[in-house]
Design an enzyme around this catalytic site. Structure first.
Site, mmCIF file in Angstrom:
data_model
loop_
_atom_site.group_PDB
_atom_site.id
_atom_site.type_symbol
_atom_site.label_atom_id
_atom_site.label_comp_id
_atom_site.label_asym_id
_atom_site.label_seq_id
_atom_site.Cartn_x
_atom_site.Cartn_y
_atom_site.Cartn_z
ATOM 1 C CD GLU A 1 -4.325 -5.969 2.855
ATOM 2 O OE1 GLU A 1 -5.130 -5.255 3.506
ATOM 3 O OE2 GLU A 1 -3.097 -5.888 2.982
ATOM 4 C CD GLU B 1 -3.135 -0.960 2.119
ATOM 5 O OE1 GLU B 1 -4.280 -1.268 1.777
ATOM 6 O OE2 GLU B 1 -2.833 -0.569 3.264
#
Length: 579
Positions: free
Chosen positions: A234, A158
């Site tokens: 995710e 991320e």
């Protein structure tokens, strides 16, 4: 030789379309003797892959070290995944977030002034290369192309939510490739245009992280990944908890519907989490977006497998959804049974203020916890004053218990932005400072811990401090070197111990509802933190930690213990859903 490739619209495994149905299972949050059980339950849910992060700070608590013992045995974990007939995805960071202390980055990185973390800076890149080479030395022979389970390796994590340094991202990818990794590389970012743009790399598959609004999220991801398979790396099926907050859960029906929508769109998925496990020891992280929120010990996450590995309603709902798109085994894992209930009195108290257990050092100015390489430190100095005086601190990171001549004066807490309290007079000033977990997300990663800025008395800086570092790893062995306190337990941090008997080594749940704040060990293993603030009111005790017959519990209570008795209860209590 098995080969995974990135096709025009699909993953291709040996040339045939292949959908990744993965679940997140962090080996470092689960006792090694339970890995096979959790992996098998993933298979029975219909998954074909297991994903895991790799925590740099756990493997390398000191520069130049790389520990793979016990819960850190990544090779054993990956081989157990392979033995179950599943594939693996490895996400080594170097940053992982994961609600893990410091996002997985070692605290020692930040002790070198000017070191540029998560950007292309020579000293940081040298440390990253050493770390990644250590990890990938394990992963390289376990790639699918070599007959192992590893399908993919992730680059950073991320990154688009943190920075915008394509040179850094490219360098991390090149380090991974230079370590002999030939399987596809991926990045992951939240499906926001700016994040996908900043966190992605040309030639590396972009994936997303989200748990709702599937069609919208996939559309955003496709704008940044025009060809190739779509994947949610995710799929958030629950959430984590912080001390003082509610226990988070998500609707089973809504989560199953979102998973159905994702699979109906033809996307691949990694369910985050399949099984959360536990932040044993001092591994839980924190968030600070203006208010500091430390993460609790349980990482149950409201996942399909609960903290003890038992199937939940979400497990069965997800299994039914997956069966619409893939073959699911006929066998269904059994539900969990009640844990044994027993009690044991805590005795042999050792008072920290009466006979400090650590190693003392002298300092002209108040040192940080980082300078002492410690997580819990007792500071002491003498104060000359006949009248009430104002004690002030620049910033408290994260909790400071203040005593005067052995009597409690108050607590300075970071979450409340406490910076001052009144001392009634002079005397022996003692401050126990606790690191409650390093921030794992955002710009405050890596900040020093302790009492930051001068400690002042009526505006005058206090100097000449003695510091006693409390080695938490040594607490279970204190009674071998320190005799029980001569006086009653009294106030201040106190260590206790108890023996309890076990017929069969199975999972237990230790109730902490009548205790204050502290840590607990079973047979020398640190179960993690407890705190009466909740939400969780039990600590998970893995069955493999126990032995038939006599077992030992040690508790370090930092605050006030209402009832010095250890109660093992039938089921976990993770707290209320609303506050």
């Amino acid at each position: 030789m098995t080969v995974l490739e990135i096709g025009e619209s699909d993953f291709l495994l040996d040339g045939r379309p292949f959908r990744i149905l993965s679940g997140a299972l962090h080996y470092f949050r689960v006792h090694p003797d339970s890995w096979a059980d959790r992996i098998e339950k993933a298979r029975l849910m219909g998954l074909n892959t297991i994903e895991t992060y790799v925590p740099w700070n756990a493997h390398s608590p000191r520069p130049g070290t790389f520990d793979t013992a016990g819960m850190l045995d990544l090779e054993r974990f990956l081989r157990e995944v392979a033995a179950a007939g599943l594939y693996a995805i490895v996400r080594p960071g170097p940053y992982i977030c994961a609600e893990w202390d410091n996002g997985g980055l070692p605290a020692w990185l930040f002790r070198e002034p000017g070191l540029g973390v998560r950007r292309y800076e020579p000293r940081f890149m040298a440390a990253v290369q050493e770390y990644l080479f250590d990890v990938l030395r394990i992963v390289e022979p376990l790639q699918v192309s070599a007959g192992g389970p590893v399908l993919m390796v992730q680059v950073e994590n991320e990154y688009g939510a943190f920075g915008d340094d394509p040179t850094y991202l490219k360098a991390v990818a090149e380090i991974i490739r230079s370590a002999g990794i030939t399987v596809p590389l991926v990045t992951v970012d939240q499906p926001v245009d700016a994040m996908l743009a900043a966190g992605g790399l040309d030639g590396v598959l972009r994936t997303g992280s989200f748990g709702s609004r599937v069609a919208e999220r996939l559309e955003t991801l496709r704008r940044h990944q025009p060809t190739g398979p779509l994947m949610c790396m995710e799929f958030w099926d629950g959430w984590f908890d912080h001390w003082g907050g509610p226990h988070h859960t998500t609707s089973v029906a809504e989560a199953a519907a979102e998973l159905d929508a994702l699979l109906a769109a033809g996307a691949s998925v990694n369910i985050y989490m399949l099984h959360g496990g536990t932040n044993f020891g001092l591994t839980s992280g924190a968030n600070d977006k203006g208010v500091y929120r430390p993460t609790i010990t349980s990482y149950d996450y409201d996942a399909p497998l609960d903290e003890a590995g038992h199937p939940t309603l979400k497990y069965h709902a997800f299994r039914e959804v997956i069966s619409r798109y893939a073959t699911v085994p006929d066998d269904v894992p059994a539900s969990g049974t009640a844990a044994p209930e027993t009690s044991a009195a805590l005795g042999s108290p050792l008072r920290l203020l009466a006979d400090p257990w650590g190693v003392w050092s002298e300092h002209s100015d108040m040192p940080t916890l980082d300078a002492l390489d410690a997580r819990l430190v007792l500071f002491r100095t003498e104060v000359s004053a006949g009248d009430p005086v104002l004690l002030t601190v620049g910033e408290v990171r994260d909790r400071a218990y203040v005593f005067l001549d052995g009597a409690p004066v108050g607590v300075l807490d970071r979450e409340r932005h406490d910076r001052a309290l009144m001392l009634p007079r002079g005397g022996r000033l003692e401050i126990l400072v606790e690191d409650q977990g390093r921030v794992n997300y955002g710009q405050r990663i890596g900040e020093p811990k302790g009492l930051i800025g001068p400690v002042r008395l009526d505006g005058v800086e206090l100097t000449e401090w003695s510091a006693c570092v409390i080695d938490l790893d040594a607490v279970p062995d204190l009674w071998d070197s320190v005799g029980p306190s001569a006086d009653a337990p009294g106030v201040g941090p106190t260590a206790w111990r108890a023996s309890f008997n076990v017929e069969t080594p199975v999972d237990h749940f230790l109730s902490t509802v009548a205790w204050g704040k502290g840590f607990a060990w079973v047979n020398g293993f640190n179960l993690g933190r407890y705190w009466r603030r909740g939400p969780q009111q039990t600590l998970y005790v893995p069955g493999p930690l126990l032995r038939p017959g006599r077992n030992e519990l040690v508790v370090l209570e930092l605050d006030v213990m209402l009832d010095p008795v250890a109660h093992f209860v039938a089921r976990p209590s993770l707290g209320p859903l609303e506050l």
